[in-house]
Design an enzyme around this catalytic site. Sequence first.
Site, PDB file in Angstrom:
ATOM      1  N   GLU A  32       0.863  -1.127   0.019  1.00 38.80           N
ATOM      2  CA  GLU A  32       0.045  -0.070   0.002  1.00 38.80           C
ATOM      3  C   GLU A  32       0.915   1.224   0.054  1.00 38.80           C
ATOM      4  O   GLU A  32       1.641   1.278   0.871  1.00 38.80           O
ATOM      5  CB  GLU A  32      -0.926   0.159   1.366  1.00 38.80           C
ATOM      6  CG  GLU A  32      -1.708   1.289   1.611  1.00 38.80           C
ATOM      7  CD  GLU A  32      -2.669   1.732   0.363  1.00 38.80           C
ATOM      8  OE1 GLU A  32      -3.394   1.149  -0.038  1.00 38.80           O
ATOM      9  OE2 GLU A  32      -2.360   2.806  -0.312  1.00 38.80           O
ATOM     10  N   GLY A  37      -6.262   1.152   4.426  1.00 39.90           N
ATOM     11  CA  GLY A  37      -7.923   1.585   4.702  1.00 39.90           C
ATOM     12  C   GLY A  37      -8.482   2.077   3.261  1.00 39.90           C
ATOM     13  O   GLY A  37      -9.563   1.966   3.339  1.00 39.90           O
ATOM     14  N   LYS A  49     -19.302   9.387   6.883  1.00 44.07           N
ATOM     15  CA  LYS A  49     -20.305   9.078   7.877  1.00 44.07           C
ATOM     16  C   LYS A  49     -20.117   9.750   9.219  1.00 44.07           C
ATOM     17  O   LYS A  49     -20.745  10.012   9.925  1.00 44.07           O
ATOM     18  CB  LYS A  49     -20.290   7.439   8.178  1.00 44.07           C
ATOM     19  CG  LYS A  49     -21.494   6.694   7.355  1.00 44.07           C
ATOM     20  CD  LYS A  49     -20.837   6.527   5.863  1.00 44.07           C
ATOM     21  CE  LYS A  49     -21.650   7.407   4.624  1.00 44.07           C
ATOM     22  NZ  LYS A  49     -21.017   7.033   3.449  1.00 44.07           N
ATOM     23  N   GLY A 174     -23.710  16.173 -10.476  1.00 45.09           N
ATOM     24  CA  GLY A 174     -23.663  14.628 -10.213  1.00 45.09           C
ATOM     25  C   GLY A 174     -24.727  14.432  -9.060  1.00 45.09           C
ATOM     26  O   GLY A 174     -24.421  14.669  -7.982  1.00 45.09           O
ATOM     27  N   GLY A 175     -25.878  13.726  -9.504  1.00 41.99           N
ATOM     28  CA  GLY A 175     -26.876  13.415  -8.564  1.00 41.99           C
ATOM     29  C   GLY A 175     -26.979  11.994  -8.111  1.00 41.99           C
ATOM     30  O   GLY A 175     -27.784  11.176  -8.000  1.00 41.99           O
ATOM     31  N   GLY A 176     -25.656  11.559  -8.035  1.00 46.47           N
ATOM     32  CA  GLY A 176     -25.579  10.193  -7.633  1.00 46.47           C
ATOM     33  C   GLY A 176     -25.235  10.048  -6.143  1.00 46.47           C
ATOM     34  O   GLY A 176     -25.363  10.960  -5.298  1.00 46.47           O
ATOM     35  N   ALA A 261     -19.033  15.059  -8.589  1.00 46.55           N
ATOM     36  CA  ALA A 261     -19.110  14.005  -8.175  1.00 46.55           C
ATOM     37  C   ALA A 261     -19.809  13.228  -9.419  1.00 46.55           C
ATOM     38  O   ALA A 261     -21.139  12.589  -9.256  1.00 46.55           O
ATOM     39  CB  ALA A 261     -19.772  13.846  -7.063  1.00 46.55           C
ATOM     40  N   ARG A 264     -16.712   7.121 -10.713  1.00 46.44           N
ATOM     41  CA  ARG A 264     -15.759   6.667 -10.432  1.00 46.44           C
ATOM     42  C   ARG A 264     -14.954   5.772 -11.632  1.00 46.44           C
ATOM     43  O   ARG A 264     -15.890   5.204 -12.069  1.00 46.44           O
ATOM     44  CB  ARG A 264     -15.238   6.141  -8.896  1.00 46.44           C
ATOM     45  CG  ARG A 264     -15.937   6.876  -7.876  1.00 46.44           C
ATOM     46  CD  ARG A 264     -15.692   6.369  -6.397  1.00 46.44           C
ATOM     47  NE  ARG A 264     -14.186   6.151  -6.007  1.00 46.44           N
ATOM     48  CZ  ARG A 264     -13.338   7.056  -5.602  1.00 46.44           C
ATOM     49  NH1 ARG A 264     -13.661   8.139  -5.376  1.00 46.44           N
ATOM     50  NH2 ARG A 264     -12.107   6.495  -5.251  1.00 46.44           N
ATOM     51  N   HIS A 436     -41.148  -4.726  20.400  1.00 43.27           N
ATOM     52  CA  HIS A 436     -41.829  -3.435  20.522  1.00 43.27           C
ATOM     53  C   HIS A 436     -41.486  -2.394  21.573  1.00 43.27           C
ATOM     54  O   HIS A 436     -41.157  -2.953  22.748  1.00 43.27           O
ATOM     55  CB  HIS A 436     -43.463  -3.626  20.709  1.00 43.27           C
ATOM     56  CG  HIS A 436     -44.153  -2.509  20.697  1.00 43.27           C
ATOM     57  ND1 HIS A 436     -44.365  -2.041  19.166  1.00 43.27           N
ATOM     58  CD2 HIS A 436     -44.809  -1.845  21.684  1.00 43.27           C
ATOM     59  CE1 HIS A 436     -45.225  -0.758  19.583  1.00 43.27           C
ATOM     60  NE2 HIS A 436     -45.516  -0.876  21.146  1.00 43.27           N
TER      61      HIS A 436
END
Length: 466
Positions: A32, A37, A49, A174-176, A261, A264, A436
């Site tokens: 790498e 990662g 996130k 880009g609306g992905g 965006a 890729r 519940h």
Amino acid sequence: MGYDVAIIGGGPGGYACAIRCGQIGLATALIEEERLGGVCLNWGCIPTKSLYAATKLLAGAERAAQMGISFSKPEIDLKQIAEWKDGVVSQLTDGVGTVLEKNGVEVVHERGKLAGSGRIDLSSGRTIEADRVVLAAGSRPIEIPGFSFGDEAVWSSTDALALREIPDRLAVIGGGVIGLELATIYRRLGSAVSVIELLPEILSIVDLDRRTVATLKRSLKAIGVEVRTGTKAEGFETVDDGVDVLLEGGSRLAVDRILLAVGRRPKSEDLGLETVGVETDDRGFIRIDDRLETTAEGIFAIGDLVPGPMLAHKASTEGIALADSFDGAAIDLDHDGIPQAIFTDPEIASAGVSEHRAKEDGRSVLVGRFPYAALGKALGMSEPDGFFQVVAGEDDHRILGVQIIGAEASDLISEAAVAVRHGLSLEDVIETVHPHPTLPEGLKEACENALGRAIHVVNRSARKEA
Ligand code: NAI
């Protein structure tokens, strides 16, 4: 030194493959050139996130006001949010490094390139030899004519995640998935966001039903994200107070920054594939067989380098399955069963096929839905937007696909993924007692609705569809 396995690329595909190779006792090198990662941990899923969670607190503060709890206007310390996010990333990447080490994997921090069968040249001039080579080099963002990541005004997703500034006005080209996730984050931070999408609909590459996309579009509008579909971005011009995005037909959109965006592509072009005869298709994806072996014997490829959804969990699933196959296991991968989670507001998650896809495949299906607004837990959270949808075979009631749009959809989809993967039926989910009050009750009620038996809605929407 000769290794049993050498892996080029330390993202979720490569590092998971390396750890499993280590676990089964193979002498393994993981090559790498950047941080362990890959894109996911460093410049993709995890920082996104983290920022999604941080900015969700801002949306939560507004929701709290409906519940009778008011805060003063939040203050945003961009530098501190960025440091916190970087801390999350470092904790994870350090953890991956430790697990690799404890499993006996040798991590080689260099650039690697194939130099003949079982041979990899490293940037230091050293050469590694291995019985098997796994290519896991991932993907990079695409540029389109008129926009270059070298321009100061044009951001890649990595630039956006660096969180250096909150532009007053942000154009997202880009609306992905990437465009919409970052549009959500920057809108919550206060930017005026406009999404420009070439195709007639957003999220076109994801197998979603129209109702799911329509619900998201309503929510984006409600939080103030402007979406322009069927609109081509052709370039931009720097003007006195920012930049003008030039749209097809001659109109302009005045903004301060542009996030590009638009997809890729696999990073397959500089791996020395020609030295061993590894073939790619016309989009650069490496051709593989169902054992993940390329057109060159002993050379395998996984993750974003090969066809299929560009998702971290798809890459790691392939990496682990491949390592297990080196230990004699059969490979049994199913792209349709791979769940996807999209971190918009509200979240979208899916597993298996959409209603639309199932019908295209010639299936007669039962469709059941259940709204968040009828779930006690969702109402108590002041999160009434969205629904659960299940699609099952009309004849055998086996669950073919589930879509969830609403709060915590990303965490709710795994039950559906188990059902799809193992061919469970509507009755299997219905007969499983769900505690519940919880959000997963929505999936159970959607299954009941498909059979006209949901308890907490009138079963008008239970339909038999051919
Ligand atoms: P994408 O392919 O999902 O979306 C790119 C969009 O840009 C397309 O809708 C396309 O029509 C549009 N476009 C292309 N040229 C244009 C132009 N000139 N003007 C306006 N619009 C234009 O690609 P994206 O969002 O970059 O994501 C790349 C990959 O990463 C995808 O496979 C995605 O699934 C994956 N990903 C998944 C995540 C998740 O599952 N949560 C998160 C981030 C990435």
